[in-house]
Design an enzyme around this catalytic site. Structure first.
Site, PDB file in Angstrom:
ATOM      1  CG  ASP A 124      -2.339   0.669   0.943  1.00  0.00           C
ATOM      2  OD1 ASP A 124      -2.341   1.251  -0.243  1.00  0.00           O
ATOM      3  OD2 ASP A 124      -3.093   0.612   2.093  1.00  0.00           O
ATOM      4  CB  CYS A 238     -17.999 -11.531   4.012  1.00  0.00           C
ATOM      5  SG  CYS A 238     -17.490 -12.606   3.024  1.00  0.00           S
TER       6      CYS A 238
HETATM    7  C1  B12 Z   1      -7.678   3.165  -2.866  1.00  0.00           C
HETATM    8  C2  B12 Z   1      -7.904   2.360  -1.879  1.00  0.00           C
HETATM    9  C3  B12 Z   1      -9.137   2.166  -0.963  1.00  0.00           C
HETATM   10  C4  B12 Z   1     -10.254   3.376  -1.375  1.00  0.00           C
HETATM   11  C5  B12 Z   1     -11.078   2.895  -2.457  1.00  0.00           C
HETATM   12  C6  B12 Z   1     -11.502   1.241  -2.272  1.00  0.00           C
HETATM   13  C7  B12 Z   1     -11.312   0.563  -3.388  1.00  0.00           C
HETATM   14  N1  B12 Z   1     -11.923  -0.896  -3.353  1.00  0.00           N
HETATM   15  O1  B12 Z   1     -10.915   0.771  -4.621  1.00  0.00           O
HETATM   16  C8  B12 Z   1     -10.698   3.260   0.104  1.00  0.00           C
HETATM   17  C9  B12 Z   1     -10.261   4.415   0.943  1.00  0.00           C
HETATM   18  C10 B12 Z   1     -12.309   3.594  -0.085  1.00  0.00           C
HETATM   19  C11 B12 Z   1     -10.525   1.942   0.773  1.00  0.00           C
HETATM   20  C12 B12 Z   1     -11.012   1.260   1.721  1.00  0.00           C
HETATM   21  C13 B12 Z   1     -10.837   0.092   1.987  1.00  0.00           C
HETATM   22  N2  B12 Z   1      -9.428  -0.389   2.165  1.00  0.00           N
HETATM   23 CO1  B12 Z   1      -8.302  -0.020   0.580  1.00  0.00          CO
HETATM   24  N3  B12 Z   1      -7.193   0.004  -0.696  1.00  0.00           N
HETATM   25  C14 B12 Z   1      -7.007   1.160  -1.761  1.00  0.00           C
HETATM   26  C15 B12 Z   1      -5.817   0.567  -2.638  1.00  0.00           C
HETATM   27  C16 B12 Z   1      -4.479   1.815  -2.282  1.00  0.00           C
HETATM   28  C17 B12 Z   1      -6.032   0.810  -4.115  1.00  0.00           C
HETATM   29  C18 B12 Z   1      -7.202   0.136  -4.416  1.00  0.00           C
HETATM   30  C19 B12 Z   1      -7.403   0.331  -5.847  1.00  0.00           C
HETATM   31  O2  B12 Z   1      -6.693   0.341  -6.904  1.00  0.00           O
HETATM   32  N4  B12 Z   1      -8.834   0.799  -6.288  1.00  0.00           N
HETATM   33  C20 B12 Z   1      -9.089   0.699  -7.588  1.00  0.00           C
HETATM   34  C21 B12 Z   1      -9.929  -0.253  -8.158  1.00  0.00           C
HETATM   35  C22 B12 Z   1     -10.471  -0.280  -9.445  1.00  0.00           C
HETATM   36  O3  B12 Z   1      -9.068  -1.359  -7.961  1.00  0.00           O
HETATM   37  P1  B12 Z   1      -9.388  -2.640  -6.971  1.00  0.00           P
HETATM   38  O4  B12 Z   1     -10.464  -2.357  -5.836  1.00  0.00           O
HETATM   39  O5  B12 Z   1      -8.150  -3.158  -6.486  1.00  0.00           O
HETATM   40  O6  B12 Z   1     -10.344  -3.464  -7.921  1.00  0.00           O
HETATM   41  C23 B12 Z   1      -9.539  -4.268  -8.585  1.00  0.00           C
HETATM   42  C24 B12 Z   1      -9.824  -5.955  -8.385  1.00  0.00           C
HETATM   43  O7  B12 Z   1     -10.991  -5.755  -7.379  1.00  0.00           O
HETATM   44  C25 B12 Z   1      -9.847  -6.411  -9.663  1.00  0.00           C
HETATM   45  N5  B12 Z   1     -10.985  -7.481  -9.750  1.00  0.00           N
HETATM   46  C26 B12 Z   1     -12.302  -7.498  -9.571  1.00  0.00           C
HETATM   47  N6  B12 Z   1     -12.731  -8.657  -9.909  1.00  0.00           N
HETATM   48  C27 B12 Z   1     -11.717  -9.562 -10.457  1.00  0.00           C
HETATM   49  C28 B12 Z   1     -11.911 -10.782 -10.789  1.00  0.00           C
HETATM   50  C29 B12 Z   1     -10.486 -11.192 -11.301  1.00  0.00           C
HETATM   51  C30 B12 Z   1     -10.480 -12.586 -11.652  1.00  0.00           C
HETATM   52  C31 B12 Z   1      -9.304 -10.276 -11.033  1.00  0.00           C
HETATM   53  C32 B12 Z   1      -8.283 -11.052 -11.557  1.00  0.00           C
HETATM   54  C33 B12 Z   1      -9.403  -9.083 -10.686  1.00  0.00           C
HETATM   55  C34 B12 Z   1     -10.855  -8.585 -10.204  1.00  0.00           C
HETATM   56  O8  B12 Z   1     -10.270  -5.383 -10.451  1.00  0.00           O
HETATM   57  C35 B12 Z   1     -10.127  -4.172 -10.076  1.00  0.00           C
HETATM   58  C36 B12 Z   1      -9.322  -3.401 -11.103  1.00  0.00           C
HETATM   59  O9  B12 Z   1      -7.921  -3.938 -11.078  1.00  0.00           O
HETATM   60  C37 B12 Z   1      -5.380  -0.567  -1.890  1.00  0.00           C
HETATM   61  C38 B12 Z   1      -3.806  -1.108  -1.944  1.00  0.00           C
HETATM   62  C39 B12 Z   1      -3.581  -1.335  -3.578  1.00  0.00           C
HETATM   63  N7  B12 Z   1      -2.287  -0.700  -3.859  1.00  0.00           N
HETATM   64  O10 B12 Z   1      -3.967  -2.091  -4.095  1.00  0.00           O
HETATM   65  C40 B12 Z   1      -6.043  -0.715  -0.610  1.00  0.00           C
HETATM   66  C41 B12 Z   1      -6.598  -1.989  -0.076  1.00  0.00           C
HETATM   67  C42 B12 Z   1      -7.454  -2.678  -1.273  1.00  0.00           C
HETATM   68  N8  B12 Z   1      -7.563  -1.755   0.744  1.00  0.00           N
HETATM   69  C43 B12 Z   1      -7.653  -2.512   1.781  1.00  0.00           C
HETATM   70  C44 B12 Z   1      -8.507  -2.421   2.949  1.00  0.00           C
HETATM   71  C45 B12 Z   1      -8.064  -3.384   4.030  1.00  0.00           C
HETATM   72  C46 B12 Z   1      -9.571  -1.694   2.940  1.00  0.00           C
HETATM   73  C47 B12 Z   1     -10.774  -1.537   3.908  1.00  0.00           C
HETATM   74  C48 B12 Z   1     -11.237  -2.921   4.379  1.00  0.00           C
HETATM   75  C49 B12 Z   1     -10.354  -0.764   5.090  1.00  0.00           C
HETATM   76  C50 B12 Z   1     -11.395  -0.475   6.176  1.00  0.00           C
HETATM   77  N9  B12 Z   1     -11.612  -1.537   7.055  1.00  0.00           N
HETATM   78  O11 B12 Z   1     -11.986   0.430   6.302  1.00  0.00           O
HETATM   79  C51 B12 Z   1     -11.742  -0.758   3.119  1.00  0.00           C
HETATM   80  C52 B12 Z   1     -12.558  -1.681   2.273  1.00  0.00           C
HETATM   81  C53 B12 Z   1     -13.428  -1.099   1.182  1.00  0.00           C
HETATM   82  C54 B12 Z   1     -13.751  -1.973   0.188  1.00  0.00           C
HETATM   83  N10 B12 Z   1     -14.742  -2.773   0.286  1.00  0.00           N
HETATM   84  O12 B12 Z   1     -13.050  -2.128  -0.859  1.00  0.00           O
HETATM   85  C55 B12 Z   1      -6.617  -3.860   1.474  1.00  0.00           C
HETATM   86  C56 B12 Z   1      -7.549  -5.135   1.086  1.00  0.00           C
HETATM   87  C57 B12 Z   1      -6.932  -6.555   1.476  1.00  0.00           C
HETATM   88  C58 B12 Z   1      -7.940  -7.296   0.802  1.00  0.00           C
HETATM   89  N11 B12 Z   1      -8.186  -8.415   1.527  1.00  0.00           N
HETATM   90  O13 B12 Z   1      -8.431  -7.349  -0.572  1.00  0.00           O
HETATM   91  C59 B12 Z   1      -5.631  -3.224   0.567  1.00  0.00           C
HETATM   92  C60 B12 Z   1      -5.090  -4.119  -0.546  1.00  0.00           C
HETATM   93  C61 B12 Z   1      -4.477  -2.437   1.163  1.00  0.00           C
HETATM   94  C62 B12 Z   1      -3.480  -3.695   1.462  1.00  0.00           C
HETATM   95  N12 B12 Z   1      -2.190  -3.483   1.104  1.00  0.00           N
HETATM   96  O14 B12 Z   1      -3.857  -4.567   2.231  1.00  0.00           O
HETATM   97  N13 B12 Z   1      -9.287   1.369   0.183  1.00  0.00           N
HETATM   98  S1  SF4 Z   2     -21.155 -11.553  -2.044  1.00  0.00           S
HETATM   99 FE1  SF4 Z   2     -19.187 -12.348  -1.599  1.00  0.00          FE
HETATM  100  S2  SF4 Z   2     -17.785 -10.898  -0.595  1.00  0.00           S
HETATM  101 FE2  SF4 Z   2     -20.124 -10.479  -0.434  1.00  0.00          FE
HETATM  102  S3  SF4 Z   2     -20.669 -10.954   1.415  1.00  0.00           S
HETATM  103 FE3  SF4 Z   2     -21.299 -12.683   0.074  1.00  0.00          FE
HETATM  104  S4  SF4 Z   2     -19.438 -13.965   0.020  1.00  0.00           S
HETATM  105 FE4  SF4 Z   2     -18.731 -12.044   0.938  1.00  0.00          FE
END
Ligand code: B12
Ligand code: SF4
Ligand code: SF4
Length: 304
Positions: A124, A238
């Site tokens: 992160d 979940c």
């Molecule tokens: C920006 C960010 C946030 C933002 C935006 C959230 C978001 N989901 O985008 C905010 C501030 C809201 C946030 C909140 C939280 N976050 Co945050 N966040 C990030 C960060 C820095 C970037 C995420 C990102 O790129 N977002 C842009 C979207 C488009 O990308 P994405 O969510 O990763 O989605 C991708 C995947 O889901 C993927 N995808 C979806 N379906 C599928 C299916 C397949 C087959 C594949 C391959 C991929 C795929 O496609 C998307 C595009 O690549 C990451 C760290 C990192 N560098 O990755 C941590 C991260 C995602 N966060 C984390 C956490 C813990 C949280 C919270 C739980 C914290 C809390 N308790 O308050 C919440 C949860 C919110 C939620 N439900 O996602 C963890 C998640 C760990 C995990 N189990 O996944 C991360 C990875 C940080 C870490 N190093 O641990 N977060």
């Molecule tokens: S839809 Fe998937 S991620 Fe959401 S609560 Fe159900 S099992 Fe968990």
């Protein structure tokens, strides 16, 4: 070589380790999802997400010779240290950025000596698509709540890893989507932030407002539903959280006592020095005392 790497990292205390190849990364569907997320403004005012999108889509912009990525995870458990505080669980543990960095530095030192190669550490802390990489490395699937879920440890995970120029044999990508027909997280999210493409609209997410938003007050219409740092609703509901162990990984545990005997109002009366002394090394330092006060006031006014 892959087994030696994994054994070393597991011995360091990580809960999960996997390897992905950067050849053909990211998959087209992930690329499209990220671009759509940016184009539709779902990053709220996290402009760094927009500015670094190109780098996220090409890890070689961080390390030009990067060929593989080794990804690791730690569980933050499901124990709530103080039920009176609506502070996300992970934030009542040690700051994971530091924990990952410290452990991964040990790994890099060992790997440079034993295997050679170059390494770049992230948790992160750099524009890396950590969740997508974790799916490719076989650690789990992306749930409808947009979080990586591991079948043995559930969604309460934190991620990190290293890019390397070593050409490693990758693990198989995680082959299942075990959300099935469940939609609990989407229904339970108090602000409707979870979108059908498994991304989150940060403009609606409580976690964004209480952690990342820097304004002195929340704009009208923002409701944080009593949360004063982060939000656990979409992990709590979940069913896979039943797999999460009660206690956090030992590396994350050290600061939990700081949150005992604490009420939300206490943030209004402590000074900067006390705040720093008590919470240094925990994730809530990101909001600072100012941010915590704003969050508490909103919660007390009932806006939250
Ligand atoms: C920006 C960010 C946030 C933002 C935006 C959230 C978001 N989901 O985008 C905010 C501030 C809201 C946030 C909140 C939280 N976050 Co945050 N966040 C990030 C960060 C820095 C970037 C995420 C990102 O790129 N977002 C842009 C979207 C488009 O990308 P994405 O969510 O990763 O989605 C991708 C995947 O889901 C993927 N995808 C979806 N379906 C599928 C299916 C397949 C087959 C594949 C391959 C991929 C795929 O496609 C998307 C595009 O690549 C990451 C760290 C990192 N560098 O990755 C941590 C991260 C995602 N966060 C984390 C956490 C813990 C949280 C919270 C739980 C914290 C809390 N308790 O308050 C919440 C949860 C919110 C939620 N439900 O996602 C963890 C998640 C760990 C995990 N189990 O996944 C991360 C990875 C940080 C870490 N190093 O641990 N977060
Ligand atoms: S839809 Fe998937 S991620 Fe959401 S609560 Fe159900 S099992 Fe968990
Ligand atoms: S962290 Fe809270 S507000 Fe954000 S998506 Fe999950 S349930 Fe919704």
């Amino acid at each position: 070589m892959e087994d030696r790497i994994k054994d070393f990292l597991m011995d360091l205390g990580f809960d999960l380790v996997g390897i992905a190849s950067l050849l053909d990364f990211p998959p087209q569907s992930s690329r499209e999802r990220l671009i759509r997320w940016i184009e539709e403004g779902r990053y709220a005012d996290m402009v760094w997400m927009r500015e670094t999108a190109e780098v996220r889509l090409d890890p070689r912009k961080i390390m030009s010779a990067a060929a593989s990525v080794i990804v690791v995870a730690l569980t933050y458990g499901k124990e709530r240290v103080n039920p009176d505080l609506k502070i996300s669980r992970y934030a009542t543990r040690r700051d994971y950025h530091r924990v990952f960095k410290k452990l991964l530095r040990k790994f890099v030192k060992w790997a440079k000596g034993k295997l050679g190669g170059e390494y770049f550490i992230f948790s992160d802390s750099a524009p890396v698509m950590e969740q997508d990489i974790s799916v490719l490395a076989g650690l789990g699937w992306i749930g409808k709540n947009s979080l990586l879920i591991n079948p043995d440890l559930g969604p309460n995970l934190l991620l990190g890893g290293v890019l390397t120029d070593l050409v490693l044999i990758p693990d198989d990508p995680f082959p299942h989507d075990w959300c099935g027909r469940c939609t609990r997280c989407i229904e339970a999210c108090p602000t409707g932030a979870i979108l059908p493409d498994r991304t989150v609209d940060a403009r609606r997410c409580i976690s964004y407002w209480t952690i990342e938003y820097r304004g002195e007050e929340f704009p009208p219409g923002v409701n944080t539903h009593g949360w004063i740092f982060g939000c656990d609703v979409c992990t709590d509901v979940c069913p896979w959280t039943s797999r999460t162990p009660a206690r956090a990984n030992p590396h994350l545990r050290a600061k939990e006592d700081r949150f005992l005997n604490l009420k939300p109002e206490d943030f209004l009366y402590m000074d900067e020095e006390e705040f720093r002394e008590r919470f240094a090394g925990t994730p809530i330092m990101r909001a600072g005392l100012k941010g915590m006060r704003r969050n508490v006031l909103a919660a007390l006014k009932g806006k939250g």
